[in-house]
Design an enzyme around this catalytic site. Structure first.
Site, PDB file in Angstrom:
ATOM      1  N   THR A 206      -7.820  28.341  11.404  1.00 47.70           N
ATOM      2  CA  THR A 206      -9.231  28.102  11.736  1.00 47.70           C
ATOM      3  C   THR A 206      -9.901  29.460  11.859  1.00 47.70           C
ATOM      4  O   THR A 206      -9.254  30.431  12.258  1.00 47.70           O
ATOM      5  CB  THR A 206      -9.315  27.363  13.090  1.00 47.70           C
ATOM      6  OG1 THR A 206      -8.847  26.043  12.888  1.00 47.70           O
ATOM      7  CG2 THR A 206     -10.721  27.334  13.662  1.00 47.70           C
ATOM      8  N   GLY A 236     -12.089  17.636  15.376  1.00 46.74           N
ATOM      9  CA  GLY A 236     -11.445  18.510  16.349  1.00 46.74           C
ATOM     10  C   GLY A 236     -12.465  19.141  17.273  1.00 46.74           C
ATOM     11  O   GLY A 236     -13.606  18.676  17.378  1.00 46.74           O
ATOM     12  N   ASP A 237     -12.055  20.209  17.933  1.00 46.36           N
ATOM     13  CA  ASP A 237     -12.954  20.896  18.874  1.00 46.36           C
ATOM     14  C   ASP A 237     -13.927  21.833  18.164  1.00 46.36           C
ATOM     15  O   ASP A 237     -14.992  22.135  18.698  1.00 46.36           O
ATOM     16  CB  ASP A 237     -12.140  21.722  19.878  1.00 46.36           C
ATOM     17  CG  ASP A 237     -11.291  22.778  19.177  1.00 46.36           C
ATOM     18  OD1 ASP A 237     -10.629  22.436  18.168  1.00 46.36           O
ATOM     19  OD2 ASP A 237     -11.300  23.946  19.602  1.00 46.36           O
ATOM     20  N   THR A 257      -9.654  28.373  18.928  1.00 45.60           N
ATOM     21  CA  THR A 257      -8.735  27.865  17.910  1.00 45.60           C
ATOM     22  C   THR A 257      -7.492  27.337  18.617  1.00 45.60           C
ATOM     23  O   THR A 257      -7.018  27.947  19.570  1.00 45.60           O
ATOM     24  CB  THR A 257      -8.324  28.956  16.901  1.00 45.60           C
ATOM     25  OG1 THR A 257      -7.217  28.453  16.126  1.00 45.60           O
ATOM     26  CG2 THR A 257      -7.897  30.255  17.564  1.00 45.60           C
TER      27      THR A 257
HETATM   28  N1  ASP Z   1      -8.912  23.669  16.677  1.00 44.69           N
HETATM   29  C1  ASP Z   1      -8.698  23.167  15.350  1.00 44.69           C
HETATM   30  C2  ASP Z   1      -8.712  21.654  15.404  1.00 44.69           C
HETATM   31  O1  ASP Z   1      -8.187  21.089  16.334  1.00 44.69           O
HETATM   32  C3  ASP Z   1      -7.441  23.618  14.722  1.00 44.69           C
HETATM   33  C4  ASP Z   1      -7.129  25.084  14.838  1.00 44.69           C
HETATM   34  O2  ASP Z   1      -7.818  25.819  15.515  1.00 44.69           O
HETATM   35  O3  ASP Z   1      -6.168  25.527  14.221  1.00 44.69           O
HETATM   36  O4  ASP Z   1      -9.207  21.056  14.495  1.00 44.69           O
END
Ligand code: ASP
Length: 342
Positions: A206, A236-237, A257
């Protein structure tokens, strides 16, 4: 007996009145001396990273991708441009780089489709924009910015978000543009073996950026393909304002992330800003409490990048690595991957 007491009190009050502003001024000038003109911090995702398994060439490729993003953003900040433009410039390069799980290098969901999430926020007026589950927008961060600039809504998803992007004149592509062999191989492996279907998956790649510009404005942005083999429709977040992204000129700018479900449930980015604003924590204390204590206790792997209104930065992560980098006015840019490089 009474007379000398009164005069002592008056002298004391007078002294306080005279000295307090002087003390205040010296504190301010001290701050002005140490506050950098501008700051840019970026990340390319946190996760389990085994140094012995990463080739020197791969390490170099990640680091030069991060360095190029820092340079693009710094160029804007140096010439007096806004923190928003700087973070967008940095994120665009990371989205176009197939190494990172955003834009071009996004992971596949369980239907073998690309579904990007992205968001952006400005710390001045608290404007924000976000897109979720989009699959044809070449640079999702531009769509998030267009939604923010438009101002009518904050969050658009799926087809509505794609239609909005087309109308805003943002580049769309055939989904095959996002094809990368390594991501497809991992998709196929998971589909065939049915391993790794459940969390914790290994999130990595990310991207995000936070910046402070010469006018004291903060901005934050995050862009991702989300979790590998996620369910269709899962957000996601990263596109959730207050979870993956937050910016407020009174406190700090954050991009996160990691395991998004936990980051949403903990309102990670906003929690850090709130601890500073209402709890008087420093950026270091707030980010450390949230990432290294709160999230760690939940077994939620990940990290964040942050810059506060005074130009302090923090980049804590509770995984074995996080692709990251920063540059401050007058200092050399710095990129790192593993913990021990800090
Ligand atoms: N936070 C991201 C999600 O949950 C994934 C990531 O940061 O690798 O979609």
């Amino acid at each position: 007996m009474k007379k000398p007491n009164v005069s002592f009190t008056s002298v004391f009050i007078l002294l306080v009145i005279i000295l307090l502003p002087l003390f205040g001024i010296s504190q301010q000038s001290l701050k002005r001396e140490t506050k950098p003109d501008y700051v840019l911090v970026i990340h390319g995702g946190a996760g389990a990273m085994d140094r012995s398994k990463m080739s020197a060439e791969a390490e170099d490729a990640y680091k030069s991708g991060l360095m190029a993003a820092l340079e693009a953003g710094e160029k804007i900040l140096k010439s007096g441009g806004s923190s928003t433009d700087a973070i967008v410039a940095a994120i665009l390069l990371l989205e176009d780089n197939p190494l990172f799980n955003a834009g071009r290098g996004a992971v596949y969901n369980e239907a073998g489709e690309i579904a990007h999430d992205a968001s952006i926020m400005e710390g001045n007026e608290g404007k924000a924009g976000a897109v979720g589950a989009v699959g044809i927008i070449r640079n999702p961060i531009l769509a998030a910015k267009a939604i923010m600039d438009d101002g009518r809504h904050v969050f658009l998803i799926g087809k509505g978000a794609e239609d909005f992007a087309v109308k805003a004149g943002i580049d769309t592509v055939n989904p095959s543009y996002f094809f990368t062999q390594p991501r497809w191989d991992s998709y196929e492996k998971t589909r065939q073996t049915r391993l790794e279907r459940e969390f914790p998956l290994n999130p990595k790649g990310t991207v995000g950026a936070v910046a402070l510009d010469k006018n004291g404005n903060l901005a934050a942005g995050t862009s991702t393909g989300g979790m590998h083999y996620k369910r269709v429709g899962r957000l996601g977040d990263a596109p959730v304002i207050g979870a993956g992204t937050w910016a407020d000129n009174k406190s700090c700018a954050i991009s996160a992330t990691g395991h998004g479900e936990y980051f949403i449930r903990s309102a990670v980015a906003h929690d850090i800003a709130a601890r500073m604003l209402y709890g008087n924590q420093t950026l270091e204390q707030a980010t450390d409490d949230v990432v290294m204590k709160k999230l760690k206790a939940l077994d939620a792997g990940g990290g964040i990048i942050a810059v506060d209104k005074d130009g302090n930065i923090a980049m804590p992560f509770n995984t074995s690595g996080m692709f990251r980098g920063y540059v401050k006015a007058g200092e050399k840019a710095n990129v790192a991957i593993y913990e021990e490089e800090n």
